[in-house]
Design a protein around this motif. Structure first.
Motif, PDB file in Angstrom:
ATOM      1  N   GLN A  35       0.825  -1.201   0.000  1.00 44.65           N
ATOM      2  CA  GLN A  35       0.000   0.000   0.000  1.00 44.65           C
ATOM      3  C   GLN A  35       0.861   1.252   0.000  1.00 44.65           C
ATOM      4  O   GLN A  35       0.551   2.241  -0.663  1.00 44.65           O
ATOM      5  CB  GLN A  35      -0.955   0.010   1.199  1.00 44.65           C
ATOM      6  N   GLU A  36       1.987   1.213   0.697  1.00 45.07           N
ATOM      7  CA  GLU A  36       2.895   2.357   0.715  1.00 45.07           C
ATOM      8  C   GLU A  36       3.445   2.646  -0.679  1.00 45.07           C
ATOM      9  O   GLU A  36       3.571   3.801  -1.080  1.00 45.07           O
ATOM     10  CB  GLU A  36       4.031   2.119   1.711  1.00 45.07           C
ATOM     11  N   ASN A  39       0.597   4.196  -2.752  1.00 47.63           N
ATOM     12  CA  ASN A  39       0.415   5.602  -2.374  1.00 47.63           C
ATOM     13  C   ASN A  39       1.507   6.478  -2.978  1.00 47.63           C
ATOM     14  O   ASN A  39       1.234   7.553  -3.514  1.00 47.63           O
ATOM     15  CB  ASN A  39       0.409   5.752  -0.856  1.00 47.63           C
ATOM     16  N   LEU A  43       1.080   9.515  -5.819  1.00 49.15           N
ATOM     17  CA  LEU A  43       1.619  10.862  -5.595  1.00 49.15           C
ATOM     18  C   LEU A  43       2.629  11.245  -6.678  1.00 49.15           C
ATOM     19  O   LEU A  43       2.585  12.353  -7.213  1.00 49.15           O
ATOM     20  CB  LEU A  43       2.276  10.949  -4.219  1.00 49.15           C
ATOM     21  N   ARG A  54      -6.896   5.426 -10.888  1.00 51.46           N
ATOM     22  CA  ARG A  54      -6.659   4.284  -9.997  1.00 51.46           C
ATOM     23  C   ARG A  54      -7.858   3.366 -10.182  1.00 51.46           C
ATOM     24  O   ARG A  54      -8.933   3.619  -9.648  1.00 51.46           O
ATOM     25  CB  ARG A  54      -6.533   4.761  -8.553  1.00 51.46           C
ATOM     26  N   ARG A  65      -9.021  -0.056   0.389  1.00 49.77           N
ATOM     27  CA  ARG A  65      -7.943   0.885   0.712  1.00 49.77           C
ATOM     28  C   ARG A  65      -8.113   2.238   0.021  1.00 49.77           C
ATOM     29  O   ARG A  65      -7.219   3.068   0.021  1.00 49.77           O
ATOM     30  CB  ARG A  65      -6.571   0.296   0.387  1.00 49.77           C
ATOM     31  N   GLU A  68      -7.611   5.190   2.415  1.00 54.58           N
ATOM     32  CA  GLU A  68      -6.214   5.508   2.675  1.00 54.58           C
ATOM     33  C   GLU A  68      -5.590   6.257   1.498  1.00 54.58           C
ATOM     34  O   GLU A  68      -4.842   7.210   1.682  1.00 54.58           O
ATOM     35  CB  GLU A  68      -5.414   4.235   2.973  1.00 54.58           C
ATOM     36  N   GLU A  69      -5.907   5.819   0.271  1.00 55.74           N
ATOM     37  CA  GLU A  69      -5.364   6.472  -0.914  1.00 55.74           C
ATOM     38  C   GLU A  69      -5.900   7.897  -1.047  1.00 55.74           C
ATOM     39  O   GLU A  69      -5.145   8.825  -1.359  1.00 55.74           O
ATOM     40  CB  GLU A  69      -5.676   5.637  -2.151  1.00 55.74           C
ATOM     41  N   GLU A  71      -6.900   9.786   1.404  1.00 55.58           N
ATOM     42  CA  GLU A  71      -6.298  10.571   2.482  1.00 55.58           C
ATOM     43  C   GLU A  71      -4.894  11.047   2.103  1.00 55.58           C
ATOM     44  O   GLU A  71      -4.533  12.209   2.337  1.00 55.58           O
ATOM     45  CB  GLU A  71      -6.247   9.726   3.754  1.00 55.58           C
ATOM     46  N   VAL A  72      -4.115  10.174   1.488  1.00 55.55           N
ATOM     47  CA  VAL A  72      -2.761  10.533   1.053  1.00 55.55           C
ATOM     48  C   VAL A  72      -2.809  11.658   0.024  1.00 55.55           C
ATOM     49  O   VAL A  72      -2.045  12.625   0.100  1.00 55.55           O
ATOM     50  CB  VAL A  72      -2.024   9.286   0.485  1.00 55.55           C
ATOM     51  N   LEU A  73      -3.712  11.540  -0.944  1.00 53.69           N
ATOM     52  CA  LEU A  73      -3.837  12.573  -1.973  1.00 53.69           C
ATOM     53  C   LEU A  73      -4.317  13.898  -1.372  1.00 53.69           C
ATOM     54  O   LEU A  73      -3.780  14.958  -1.696  1.00 53.69           O
ATOM     55  CB  LEU A  73      -4.792  12.109  -3.071  1.00 53.69           C
TER      56      LEU A  73
END
Length: 115
Positions: A35-36, A39, A43, A54, A65, A68-69, A71-73
């Motif tokens: 997942q890292e 992500n 980015l 995606r 997930r 989580e994706e 949230e990162v964006l």
């Protein structure tokens, strides 16, 4: 396009010829992507100024997930849109930006009717 391991391969054939198609799944034991890494890839491609798709199988906000994706964006200030291809039960919270699950917080969704 960064696609999930659960995506129907027929959908990948619909990508434009110039599209970069990158595997970003966890279900193929020979090429599992963390997942890292996913992500970071989202980015990196967005910061290159590319339009990033995606493509996920199933609902991106229920054990997918997607929360989580997103949230990162969002934390990186990158604008994005989630286009769910699921029932309204799942689609409405997605459009509102509300994941029904986040792996670190809960492991199920239930509907318990109380009279």
């Amino acid at each position: 396009m960064i696609y999930d391991g659960l995506v129907n391969p027929e959908l990948l054939r619909l990508a434009p010829a110039a599209a970069e198609v990158i595997y970003g799944g966890k279900h193929d034991r020979t090429r599992s992507v963390s997942q890292e890494e996913i992500n970071a890839l989202l980015l990196a491609k967005a910061r290159e100024g590319k339009r990033v798709v995606r493509l996920k199988g199933g609902d991106p906000y229920v054990f997918g997930r997607g929360g989580e994706e997103a949230e990162v964006l969002a934390d990186a200030g990158i604008r994005f849109e989630v286009v769910p291809g699921v029932s309204s039960f799942h689609a409405v919270p997605v459009y509102a930006g509300i994941p029904l699950t986040i792996a670190s917080n809960n492991s199920m969704v239930t509907n318990r009717h109380r009279p």
